[in-house]
Write a protein that holds these residues in place. Structure first.
Motif, PDB file in Angstrom:
ATOM      1  N   SER A  53       0.864  -1.211  -0.101  1.00  0.00           N
ATOM      2  CA  SER A  53       0.074   0.098   0.134  1.00  0.00           C
ATOM      3  C   SER A  53       0.735   1.172  -0.190  1.00  0.00           C
ATOM      4  O   SER A  53       0.552   2.287  -0.713  1.00  0.00           O
ATOM      5  N   MET A  57       1.023   3.944  -3.180  1.00  0.00           N
ATOM      6  CA  MET A  57       0.857   5.303  -2.960  1.00  0.00           C
ATOM      7  C   MET A  57       1.693   6.082  -3.165  1.00  0.00           C
ATOM      8  O   MET A  57       1.666   7.385  -3.854  1.00  0.00           O
ATOM      9  N   THR A  60       1.657   6.460  -7.169  1.00  0.00           N
ATOM     10  CA  THR A  60       0.781   7.532  -7.828  1.00  0.00           C
ATOM     11  C   THR A  60       0.489   8.682  -7.160  1.00  0.00           C
ATOM     12  O   THR A  60      -0.124   9.489  -7.774  1.00  0.00           O
ATOM     13  N   TYR A  64      -1.549  11.859  -8.995  1.00  0.00           N
ATOM     14  CA  TYR A  64      -2.431  12.396  -8.117  1.00  0.00           C
ATOM     15  C   TYR A  64      -2.735  13.763  -7.752  1.00  0.00           C
ATOM     16  O   TYR A  64      -3.833  14.295  -7.839  1.00  0.00           O
ATOM     17  N   LEU A 116      -5.906   5.046   3.855  1.00  0.00           N
ATOM     18  CA  LEU A 116      -5.802   4.989   2.454  1.00  0.00           C
ATOM     19  C   LEU A 116      -6.921   5.316   1.873  1.00  0.00           C
ATOM     20  O   LEU A 116      -6.961   5.704   0.765  1.00  0.00           O
ATOM     21  N   PHE A 117      -8.140   5.134   2.327  1.00  0.00           N
ATOM     22  CA  PHE A 117      -9.503   5.402   1.744  1.00  0.00           C
ATOM     23  C   PHE A 117      -9.449   6.851   1.907  1.00  0.00           C
ATOM     24  O   PHE A 117      -9.864   7.621   1.106  1.00  0.00           O
ATOM     25  N   LEU A 119      -7.066   9.047   1.984  1.00  0.00           N
ATOM     26  CA  LEU A 119      -6.108   9.796   1.156  1.00  0.00           C
ATOM     27  C   LEU A 119      -6.919   9.993  -0.209  1.00  0.00           C
ATOM     28  O   LEU A 119      -6.344  10.959  -1.171  1.00  0.00           O
ATOM     29  N   SER A 120      -7.750   8.893  -0.782  1.00  0.00           N
ATOM     30  CA  SER A 120      -8.295   9.537  -1.902  1.00  0.00           C
ATOM     31  C   SER A 120      -9.461  10.287  -2.108  1.00  0.00           C
ATOM     32  O   SER A 120      -9.967  10.807  -3.007  1.00  0.00           O
ATOM     33  N   LYS A 123      -6.777  16.300  -1.927  1.00  0.00           N
ATOM     34  CA  LYS A 123      -5.860  16.839  -2.872  1.00  0.00           C
ATOM     35  C   LYS A 123      -4.976  17.952  -2.067  1.00  0.00           C
ATOM     36  O   LYS A 123      -4.223  18.335  -2.750  1.00  0.00           O
TER      37      LYS A 123
END
Length: 143
Positions: A53, A57, A60, A64, A116-117, A119-120, A123
């Protein structure tokens, strides 16, 4: 020197010979090895997923954040996780001793997945830094 032989449940042994048969010792060894294989496999699998993970991260994150120049922000954000992980690992041993490895391992994995969820969802570079630092602390709970 004469050996004194004793009989116990059909097994013949002397004082100098081991009490258990080789078959019993091999079975005991196999049970011991299977227990540690099961225990260590859960640790290896969880460590693999937390490292995967973090690697995904890192790969990407510039895309991102749409970073094309000025990589200092990317460097600071990507360095947050290992630094906070290093700080957490030093103190997590006491938590493991108090609550047990399974609880700490599971809470670290669930926290890392939740972060991690999160994080999406953003921005903002500062929020990503904080999430990445918390992800490092969750990864420290797994080690």
């Amino acid at each position: 020197m004469a050996l004194n032989f004793y009989y116990f449940d059909g097994l013949r042994f002397s004082i100098e010979e081991p009490i258990y048969s080789d078959t019993f010792l091999r079975a005991l060894n196999a049970m011991h090895d299977r227990f540690y294989l099961r225990l260590l496999s859960s640790l290896y699998i969880s460590t693999f997923f937390i490292r995967a993970s973090f690697g995904i991260m890192l790969a990407t994150l510039p895309i991102y954040l749409n970073i094309t120049s000025g990589y200092i922000g990317y460097g600071i954000v990507s360095a947050a996780s290992p630094l906070f992980e290093m700080g957490t690992v030093l103190f997590i041993g006491a938590v493991v001793d108090r609550y047990g490895r399974k609880i700490v391992l599971l809470s670290g994995l669930l926290t890392a997945a939740f972060l991690l969820f999160l994080l999406s969802m953003t921005k903002n570079l500062y929020v990503i830094f904080c999430i990445n630092a918390a992800h490092g602390m969750a990864a420290g709970a797994i080690l």
